[in-house]
Design a protein around this motif. Sequence first.
Motif, short mmCIF file in Angstrom:
data_model
loop_
_atom_site.label_atom_id
_atom_site.label_comp_id
_atom_site.label_asym_id
_atom_site.label_seq_id
_atom_site.Cartn_x
_atom_site.Cartn_y
_atom_site.Cartn_z
N GLU A 4 -3.27 -0.86 7.46
CA GLU A 4 -4.30 0.26 7.38
C GLU A 4 -5.21 -0.20 6.13
O GLU A 4 -5.22 -0.63 5.06
N MET A 5 -6.40 0.43 5.90
CA MET A 5 -7.00 0.44 5.05
C MET A 5 -7.76 1.94 4.76
O MET A 5 -8.41 2.54 5.65
N LEU A 6 -8.10 2.08 3.41
CA LEU A 6 -8.81 3.50 2.72
C LEU A 6 -10.05 2.81 2.60
O LEU A 6 -10.16 2.48 2.05
N LEU A 7 -10.74 4.52 2.96
CA LEU A 7 -12.08 4.40 3.60
C LEU A 7 -12.95 5.54 2.93
O LEU A 7 -11.48 6.59 2.84
N MET A 8 -14.09 6.02 2.41
CA MET A 8 -14.19 7.09 2.23
C MET A 8 -15.90 6.97 3.03
O MET A 8 -16.16 6.35 3.27
N GLU A 33 -10.39 5.87 -8.52
CA GLU A 33 -9.31 6.77 -8.81
C GLU A 33 -10.65 8.26 -9.08
O GLU A 33 -10.53 8.97 -8.22
N GLU A 34 -12.01 8.31 -9.20
CA GLU A 34 -12.87 9.56 -9.17
C GLU A 34 -13.26 9.67 -8.09
O GLU A 34 -13.45 10.78 -7.73
N GLU A 35 -13.83 8.44 -7.05
CA GLU A 35 -13.93 9.28 -5.76
C GLU A 35 -12.71 9.54 -4.65
O GLU A 35 -12.82 10.14 -4.09
N THR A 36 -11.43 9.31 -4.46
CA THR A 36 -10.40 9.83 -3.85
C THR A 36 -9.17 10.46 -4.52
O THR A 36 -8.09 10.39 -4.13
N SER A 58 -2.18 3.24 -11.13
CA SER A 58 -1.02 2.66 -11.07
C SER A 58 0.11 1.79 -10.05
O SER A 58 1.22 1.21 -10.18
N GLY A 59 0.03 2.72 -8.65
CA GLY A 59 0.63 2.25 -7.79
C GLY A 59 0.10 0.89 -6.67
O GLY A 59 0.94 1.05 -5.76
N VAL A 60 -0.68 0.69 -7.50
CA VAL A 60 -1.70 -0.81 -6.71
C VAL A 60 -1.58 -1.96 -7.04
O VAL A 60 -1.61 -1.83 -8.68
N GLN A 61 -1.50 -2.71 -6.61
CA GLN A 61 -1.66 -4.06 -6.86
C GLN A 61 -2.61 -4.70 -6.39
O GLN A 61 -2.38 -5.32 -5.45
N LEU A 62 -2.73 -5.70 -7.11
CA LEU A 62 -4.55 -5.81 -6.85
C LEU A 62 -4.26 -7.51 -6.92
O LEU A 62 -3.38 -7.88 -7.31
N PHE A 63 -4.72 -7.78 -5.48
CA PHE A 63 -4.08 -9.38 -5.48
C PHE A 63 -4.93 -10.52 -4.97
O PHE A 63 -4.55 -12.20 -5.24
N LEU A 107 -9.84 -6.76 -4.27
CA LEU A 107 -8.23 -6.80 -2.75
C LEU A 107 -7.01 -6.17 -3.29
O LEU A 107 -6.79 -6.36 -4.56
N GLY A 108 -6.58 -5.00 -3.14
CA GLY A 108 -5.49 -4.79 -3.52
C GLY A 108 -4.77 -3.88 -2.32
O GLY A 108 -4.68 -3.96 -0.94
N TRP A 109 -3.42 -4.36 -2.72
CA TRP A 109 -1.75 -3.20 -1.99
C TRP A 109 -1.45 -2.40 -2.55
O TRP A 109 -0.69 -2.17 -3.51
N TRP A 110 -1.12 -1.44 -1.56
CA TRP A 110 -1.27 0.01 -1.91
C TRP A 110 0.47 0.10 -2.05
O TRP A 110 1.57 1.45 -1.10
N ARG A 111 1.37 -0.26 -3.12
CA ARG A 111 2.88 -0.25 -3.15
C ARG A 111 2.96 0.64 -3.21
O ARG A 111 4.22 1.43 -2.73
N GLU A 112 2.35 1.40 -4.09
CA GLU A 112 3.06 3.27 -4.43
C GLU A 112 2.08 4.02 -3.60
O GLU A 112 1.29 4.41 -4.12
N PRO A 113 2.56 4.24 -2.54
CA PRO A 113 1.18 5.57 -1.63
C PRO A 113 0.69 6.43 -2.98
O PRO A 113 1.76 6.75 -3.16
N SER A 114 0.31 7.20 -3.14
CA SER A 114 -0.18 8.28 -4.19
C SER A 114 -1.31 9.64 -2.80
O SER A 114 -1.71 8.91 -2.26
#
Length: 231
Positions: free
Chosen positions: A66-70, A111-114, A119-124, A143-150
Amino acid sequence: MTRTSGTQGGPVTLSKEGLPAWLDPVVHAVETVRPRQLSRFLPPENGAGRQSAVLILFGEGERGPEMLLMERATSLRSHAGQPSFPGGALDPVDGDPHGDGPLRAALREAEEETGLDPSGVQLFGVLPKLYIPVSEFVVTPVLGWWREPSPVGVVDPGETARVFTVPVADLTNPANRATTVHPSGHRGPAFLVESALVWGFTAGVIDRLLHFAGWEVPWDREKQVPLDWRS
């Protein structure tokens, strides 16, 4: 493994180590795509435009990738009410706009918007810089991988109306795809997902990512959705 520990302090770097196998096509697309394959709107050669960044965050949801949107607040001057990736203009605290500044900005803005925990994101990966003529933003898609969802949600209602995730399966579903026609005549891809019409810059980037990752499913490009579809 390189991990991000926040938006300030030590270097923020990219790492492909330990990514899930389903992200391999995305990684390949990021490494091989050329600017003109993403958009006809590229940064002005004279260096004009405001440097900014967005975070394209992939996670693992109940229905798979899935992808994160706002959804931006309707009160904003720029792109009001539009679904978008988290992101915004670079601040001096982000550092070098030609170095890791866009990486920092993408994480900081997310971080400010959502309320996302960086720390749970791995940028790739980073896509070529693109341009949004209407707002004169020069945008670096990170682009990032939400390795540890928050937990995520609306932090400031004055900026954000809604934060949500969209399964990639819904984005590739031909029933959810359409073409929008702007009053200017410009045509572009759109996605009808999560009670939202994703169009413009965000839809264009998603469309190209799905295409070059080999995830795209044939869809009816003649199906049009008006930009005032909810009125």
